[in-house]
Design a protein around this motif. Structure first.
Motif, short mmCIF file in Angstrom:
data_model
loop_
_atom_site.label_atom_id
_atom_site.label_comp_id
_atom_site.label_asym_id
_atom_site.label_seq_id
_atom_site.Cartn_x
_atom_site.Cartn_y
_atom_site.Cartn_z
N HIS A 59 0.85 -1.20 0.00
CA HIS A 59 0.00 0.00 0.00
C HIS A 59 0.88 1.25 0.00
O HIS A 59 1.28 1.73 1.06
CB HIS A 59 -0.92 -0.02 1.23
CG HIS A 59 -1.97 1.03 1.21
ND1 HIS A 59 -3.21 0.85 1.78
CD2 HIS A 59 -2.00 2.29 0.71
CE1 HIS A 59 -3.95 1.94 1.62
NE2 HIS A 59 -3.21 2.84 0.98
N PHE A 66 -3.20 14.27 -5.56
CA PHE A 66 -4.19 14.12 -4.49
C PHE A 66 -4.25 15.42 -3.69
O PHE A 66 -3.21 16.02 -3.42
CB PHE A 66 -3.76 12.96 -3.57
CG PHE A 66 -4.85 12.43 -2.68
CD1 PHE A 66 -6.09 12.09 -3.18
CD2 PHE A 66 -4.63 12.27 -1.31
CE1 PHE A 66 -7.09 11.59 -2.35
CE2 PHE A 66 -5.61 11.75 -0.47
CZ PHE A 66 -6.85 11.42 -1.00
N PHE A 152 -13.27 3.39 -2.84
CA PHE A 152 -13.36 4.32 -1.71
C PHE A 152 -14.80 4.48 -1.26
O PHE A 152 -15.67 4.83 -2.08
CB PHE A 152 -12.80 5.69 -2.09
CG PHE A 152 -11.30 5.73 -2.18
CD1 PHE A 152 -10.63 5.26 -3.30
CD2 PHE A 152 -10.55 6.24 -1.13
CE1 PHE A 152 -9.24 5.30 -3.37
CE2 PHE A 152 -9.16 6.29 -1.19
CZ PHE A 152 -8.50 5.82 -2.32
N HIS A 183 -11.29 1.13 1.04
CA HIS A 183 -11.10 2.24 1.98
C HIS A 183 -12.44 2.41 2.66
O HIS A 183 -13.39 2.94 2.07
CB HIS A 183 -10.67 3.52 1.26
CG HIS A 183 -10.50 4.68 2.19
ND1 HIS A 183 -9.35 5.44 2.23
CD2 HIS A 183 -11.32 5.22 3.13
CE1 HIS A 183 -9.48 6.40 3.14
NE2 HIS A 183 -10.68 6.28 3.70
N THR A 288 -5.81 9.59 6.44
CA THR A 288 -7.16 9.03 6.56
C THR A 288 -7.15 7.51 6.42
O THR A 288 -6.53 7.04 5.45
CB THR A 288 -8.04 9.61 5.44
OG1 THR A 288 -7.87 11.04 5.46
CG2 THR A 288 -9.48 9.29 5.64
N CYS A 317 2.20 8.03 1.74
CA CYS A 317 1.63 9.05 0.85
C CYS A 317 2.14 10.40 1.36
O CYS A 317 1.43 11.14 2.03
CB CYS A 317 0.10 8.97 0.88
SG CYS A 317 -0.69 10.04 -0.32
O1 URP Z 1 -4.54 9.82 3.96
C1 URP Z 1 -4.32 8.92 3.18
N1 URP Z 1 -4.47 7.69 3.58
N2 URP Z 1 -3.92 9.21 1.93
C2 URP Z 1 -3.73 8.29 0.88
C3 URP Z 1 -5.02 7.89 0.21
C4 URP Z 1 -5.70 6.78 0.93
O2 URP Z 1 -6.85 6.95 1.34
O3 URP Z 1 -5.13 5.72 1.08
#
Ligand code: URP
Ligand code: ZN
Ligand code: ZN
Length: 463
Positions: A59, A66, A152, A183, A288, A317
């Motif tokens: 991951h 983004f 998502f 997600h 998140t 990320c």
């Molecule tokens: O905050 C996050 N996790 N950013 C990356 C996108 C995701 O939801 O995995």
């Protein structure tokens, strides 16, 4: 060229024992005690070291657009940092633009990696739209080795899809053998709580966490698993962060449902207080799902122990604090969501898991390498030390002490989530398909040597 790793202790998900490892070209040829030195042109002494399968981070988000910006590590800096930390394969995410074909996204992400990746990489496809040819596109992706899709249930108007889309995707994977990665957070409910907070002038980073309650995660996990059951498909919950959500996975697994879940070092080691740091510093911890109150942390470790959590990934990320996180200075909803971690996963889980007696070293290997390989269709090419497997190995020094810091890390980001954390146990030598790419803090790999991993559908542990 043949390489012999001598005098080490070989650790796999199954067992631990003194053995030598003979590598022929890119693959492991033999694993046994007492392989003669003359079998190889190059000999690496691993006395006092563990020899483990290279880490697999399933991951990551490299070079990902983004939140109005792009994650700060690309396939060069991100895979290089991963290698320093003992990770030899990763699975990143391509994003299907709404109204566009998945193949376009795949081509785009292949181009991002081309000439840059220094370790092998696979791709999941983020599905944003199944209108028109979407279901056909999913089968097309599976033929290209994209054996998993992320959907998502959060981020309305950006990435969130409705239940009909989720159910159609799950039903398609019941046929084509791919795996849906979910997600799981109730984005519609969260959106209303967020709007209320903003209307009350609550704009600081901590409101990112306070507006995304654990029950919103648990509800979505419950719904995702229920839809998967109806569709007759397995489901994999990504970046699980709370006890509430874990209980949903546990309950389903208890009933024999093929539900799987990963968590990440940040959820195991950090809590919501980080978002209350003075000034705007809490923005570093905005990702998140959010960090949770402290009482959730030991529950997640329990999940790793009792196999209701099967994988530790990073959800790497990264966004720089100075010029990216600052986009949300006056409004927490504008802080790019995500944090760095690709380099530190093995160090943190080894130190806080194995050294502190929470998990065995074999369970460590299983969580960071073997199970990700199995679930995501790479096993036994990856995640194993056995004849025929790729020679992706980490020679691990259990006595090496290291202080994690943005001053010394290799990730292209100006802070560390784990600044000042002291860990014992670190990668000394990292081997990818028979080639030493990191040795004693020196990077020896070549840009672009990493290969795309065609992953198998039905690779998984749910047969
Ligand atoms: O905050 C996050 N996790 N950013 C990356 C996108 C995701 O939801 O995995
Ligand atoms: Zn996510
Ligand atoms: Zn993610």
């Amino acid at each position: 060229m043949n390489t012999l790793i001598r005098n080490g202790t070989v650790v796999t998900a199954r067992d631990t024992g003194k053995a030598d490892v003979l590598i022929e070209g890119e693959r492991i040829k033999e694993v046994r005690a007492g392989i003669p030195q003359q079998s190889a042109e190059k000999v690496i002494d691993a006395s006092g070291m563990y020899v483990m399968p290279g880490g697999i981070d399933c991951h990551t988000h490299l070079d990902m657009p983004f939140g109005g910006t792009t994650s700060s590590d690309d396939f060069e800096t991100g895979t290089r940092a991963a290698a320093f930390g003992g990770t030899t394969s990763l699975v990143d995410f391509a994003i299907q633009g709404r109204g566009t074909r998945m193949r376009t996204a795949l081509d785009t992400w292949w181009k991002k990696a081309e000439g840059k990746a220094v370790i092998d990489y696979g791709l999941h496809m983020i599905v944003t739209d199944l209108a028109g040819a979407g279901l056909e596109d999913m089968d097309d992706m599976v033929r290209e080795g994209v054996a998993s899709f992320k959907l998502f249930m959060a981020y309305p108007n950006v990435l969130m899809v409705d239940d009909a889309t989720i159910f159609r995707a799950l039903s398609q994977t019941a046929k084509n053998g791919a795996l849906i990665c979910m997600h799981a957070e109730n984005g519609s409910v969260i959106d209303i709580i967020v709007q209320r907070a903003l209307a009350e002038g609550k704009t600081a980073p901590v409101y990112h966490a306070l507006t995304r309650p654990p029950r919103a995660e648990a509800e979505a996990v419950h719904r995702a698993i229920a839809m998967a059951e109806i569709a007759g498909a397995p489901v994999y919950i990504v970046h699980l962060s709370s006890e509430d959500a874990l209980n949903e996975v546990r309950e389903a697994r208890y009933r024999g449902v093929p539900a799987f879940a990963e968590t990440c070092p940040q959820y195991l080691l950090l809590s919501i207080e980080e978002l209350e740091r003075p000034g705007f510093e809490g923005a570093k911890y905005v990702f998140t799902p959010p960090l949770r109150p402290k009482q959730h942390l030991p529950k997640l470790w329990d999940g790793l122990k009792d196999d209701n959590l099967q994988v530790v990934s990073t959800d790497h990320c990264p966004f720089c604090f100075e010029d990216q996180k600052v986009l949300g200075k006056d409004d927490f909803t504008k802080i790019p969501n995500g944090g760095p971690g690709i380099e530190n996963r093995l160090q943190l889980i080894y130190h806080h898991g194995v050294n502190q007696g929470k998990i065995s070293i074999n369970r460590f290997v299983e969580l960071v390498s073997t199970t990700p390989a199995r679930i995501f269709g790479m096993y036994p090419k990856k995640g194993e030390i056995a004849p025929g497997s790729d020679a992706d190995l980490v020679i691990w020094d259990p006595a090496a002490s290291h202080t994690i810091s943005a001053k010394t890390h290799h990730m292209r980001v100006d802070y560390s989530l784990f600044e000042g954390f002291e860990v014992k146990g670190n990668a000394r030598t990292v081997i990818s398909r028979g080639e030493v790419i990191v040795d004693r803090g020196q990077f020896l790999g070549k840009l672009g040597r990493g290969q795309y991993l065609r992953r198998a559908a039905r690779g998984g542990a749910w047969k």
